[in-house]
Design a protein around this motif. Sequence first.
Motif, PDB file in Angstrom:
ATOM      1  N   MET A 345      15.183  69.240  80.776  1.00 59.55           N
ATOM      2  CA  MET A 345      14.891  68.020  80.018  1.00 59.55           C
ATOM      3  C   MET A 345      15.147  66.783  80.880  1.00 59.55           C
ATOM      4  O   MET A 345      14.359  65.834  80.880  1.00 59.55           O
ATOM      5  CB  MET A 345      15.783  68.004  78.772  1.00 59.55           C
ATOM      6  N   GLN A 346      16.265  66.814  81.626  1.00 59.35           N
ATOM      7  CA  GLN A 346      16.596  65.685  82.526  1.00 59.35           C
ATOM      8  C   GLN A 346      15.493  65.476  83.560  1.00 59.35           C
ATOM      9  O   GLN A 346      15.201  64.358  83.957  1.00 59.35           O
ATOM     10  CB  GLN A 346      17.896  65.962  83.295  1.00 59.35           C
ATOM     11  N   ARG A 347      14.901  66.602  84.006  1.00 57.77           N
ATOM     12  CA  ARG A 347      13.840  66.514  85.018  1.00 57.77           C
ATOM     13  C   ARG A 347      12.489  66.212  84.382  1.00 57.77           C
ATOM     14  O   ARG A 347      11.486  66.089  85.086  1.00 57.77           O
ATOM     15  CB  ARG A 347      13.744  67.837  85.793  1.00 57.77           C
ATOM     16  N   GLY A 348      12.450  66.142  83.047  1.00 61.82           N
ATOM     17  CA  GLY A 348      11.193  65.825  82.362  1.00 61.82           C
ATOM     18  C   GLY A 348      10.239  66.996  82.290  1.00 61.82           C
ATOM     19  O   GLY A 348       9.031  66.812  82.159  1.00 61.82           O
ATOM     20  N   GLU A 349      10.778  68.227  82.332  1.00 61.79           N
ATOM     21  CA  GLU A 349       9.914  69.411  82.313  1.00 61.79           C
ATOM     22  C   GLU A 349       9.824  70.010  80.913  1.00 61.79           C
ATOM     23  O   GLU A 349      10.800  70.032  80.171  1.00 61.79           O
ATOM     24  CB  GLU A 349      10.483  70.495  83.255  1.00 61.79           C
ATOM     25  N   GLY A 350       8.658  70.527  80.585  1.00 64.59           N
ATOM     26  CA  GLY A 350       8.478  71.331  79.372  1.00 64.59           C
ATOM     27  C   GLY A 350       8.422  70.517  78.097  1.00 64.59           C
ATOM     28  O   GLY A 350       8.593  69.297  78.085  1.00 64.59           O
ATOM     29  N   GLY A 351       8.152  71.219  76.991  1.00 67.12           N
ATOM     30  CA  GLY A 351       8.159  70.613  75.667  1.00 67.12           C
ATOM     31  C   GLY A 351       9.503  70.902  75.022  1.00 67.12           C
ATOM     32  O   GLY A 351      10.546  70.606  75.606  1.00 67.12           O
ATOM     33  N   ARG A 352       9.503  71.496  73.821  1.00 63.16           N
ATOM     34  CA  ARG A 352      10.749  71.799  73.144  1.00 63.16           C
ATOM     35  C   ARG A 352      11.288  73.155  73.598  1.00 63.16           C
ATOM     36  O   ARG A 352      10.540  74.118  73.704  1.00 63.16           O
ATOM     37  CB  ARG A 352      10.491  71.850  71.632  1.00 63.16           C
ATOM     38  N   ALA A 353      12.586  73.227  73.853  1.00 64.07           N
ATOM     39  CA  ALA A 353      13.261  74.517  74.036  1.00 64.07           C
ATOM     40  C   ALA A 353      13.885  74.878  72.690  1.00 64.07           C
ATOM     41  O   ALA A 353      14.512  74.044  72.042  1.00 64.07           O
ATOM     42  CB  ALA A 353      14.326  74.409  75.112  1.00 64.07           C
ATOM     43  N   LEU A 354      13.681  76.124  72.287  1.00 58.88           N
ATOM     44  CA  LEU A 354      14.196  76.582  70.992  1.00 58.88           C
ATOM     45  C   LEU A 354      15.126  77.765  71.229  1.00 58.88           C
ATOM     46  O   LEU A 354      14.729  78.764  71.824  1.00 58.88           O
ATOM     47  CB  LEU A 354      13.040  77.007  70.084  1.00 58.88           C
ATOM     48  N   VAL A 355      16.367  77.620  70.777  1.00 53.44           N
ATOM     49  CA  VAL A 355      17.292  78.761  70.805  1.00 53.44           C
ATOM     50  C   VAL A 355      16.910  79.658  69.633  1.00 53.44           C
ATOM     51  O   VAL A 355      16.885  79.209  68.485  1.00 53.44           O
ATOM     52  CB  VAL A 355      18.753  78.295  70.646  1.00 53.44           C
TER      53      VAL A 355
END
Length: 365
Positions: A345-355
């Motif tokens: 997220m800090q690197r601005g990668e991907g959409g939502r991560a879901l646990v």
Amino acid sequence: MTQALVASAPGELGVQDVTLRALGEDDVRVRIAGVGVCHSDLSMVNGTLRPAYPQVLGHEASGVVTEAGTHAGVPLGQHVVLNWAVPCGTCWHCGHGEPWLCSTIEGMTGTPGGMLADGTTFEACLGLGAMAEEVVVPAAAVVPLPDDVPLAESALLGCAILTGIGAARNAARVQPGDSVLVIGLGGVGLSAVTGARLAGAGRIIAVDVSESKEALARTAGATDFLVASPDLATRVRGLTEGRGADQALECVGSAATIRQAWTAVRRGGTCVVVGLGPKDQQVTFNPLELFHFSRTLVSSIYGNSDARRDIERLLPYVADGRLDLAATITDRISLADVPAAFERMQRGEGGRALVVFPPHHQEAS
Ligand SMILES: [Zn+2]
Ligand SMILES: [Zn+2]
């Protein structure tokens, strides 16, 4: 004992066994099915916000009610999404149709969640502390879901989707045919694109620093995708007959992008600050431009939503396929993977991560 992701101090995170607080007569116990990794969770461990520690993170979650207090009024086995902003219904803002500004909601940040193994008490993030196998929360903080809605994915209804769609519909008041600019395509920004689409926007210009977000943006409904650049406003005017966008939704939370969003809006248009930014930056406007452009600058908190009411209003869109709960989910992870998701997220990668918890955990009783 329940496994939970505990933030012990800024930058210090780990999965620990915790004991949840006792179930009160107005509480329910929810076995978590899915919990999203939200930028606000990151803000609570990277120094942007200064919550009390230790704290169990997580406020975007769904699950199954497994135990209910005598006055809870929620049936066992009920599928629910958690609501981190339960309006009191009695304060000035609640009485004036602004439940998202309810004066009791901020108090939720100080909610005791239970005890760590060493006996230290911990706080539950936004009253929920949902990055855990289970939570004990007030019954007022659960919104019932129909059994046929995908349970783990519906976690996103509790924050990103409600925030993003609400920003477009309730704060920006996007009308059919409008041109809408969305800057910052994380879970909330992508949902803002979706909200603009559901509101019938004509041109939806999605902007991110990473060109890898284009496919996600177009799936959400963007008609145009731009990689962020200093001349963004000029490029937006080039796509809007020289005027600028009718509305801009800034989903980053930085002075630079707020200023860009403002500049890219047409005369008389609306700029909505959706991103949660720091207090050590300044956004500057000169008096002449404030007068000349006649723009409106507003913020959007939780999508200016009454969560229970607005989640219920979104369910028909889920049922008929116009709202795909999984559209922004790019990573399905375990609790132990959350620190790595923060780094992405800090690197601005991907959409939502879901646990997501394994089905045997979701179904066990
Ligand atoms: Zn959130
Ligand atoms: Zn209130």
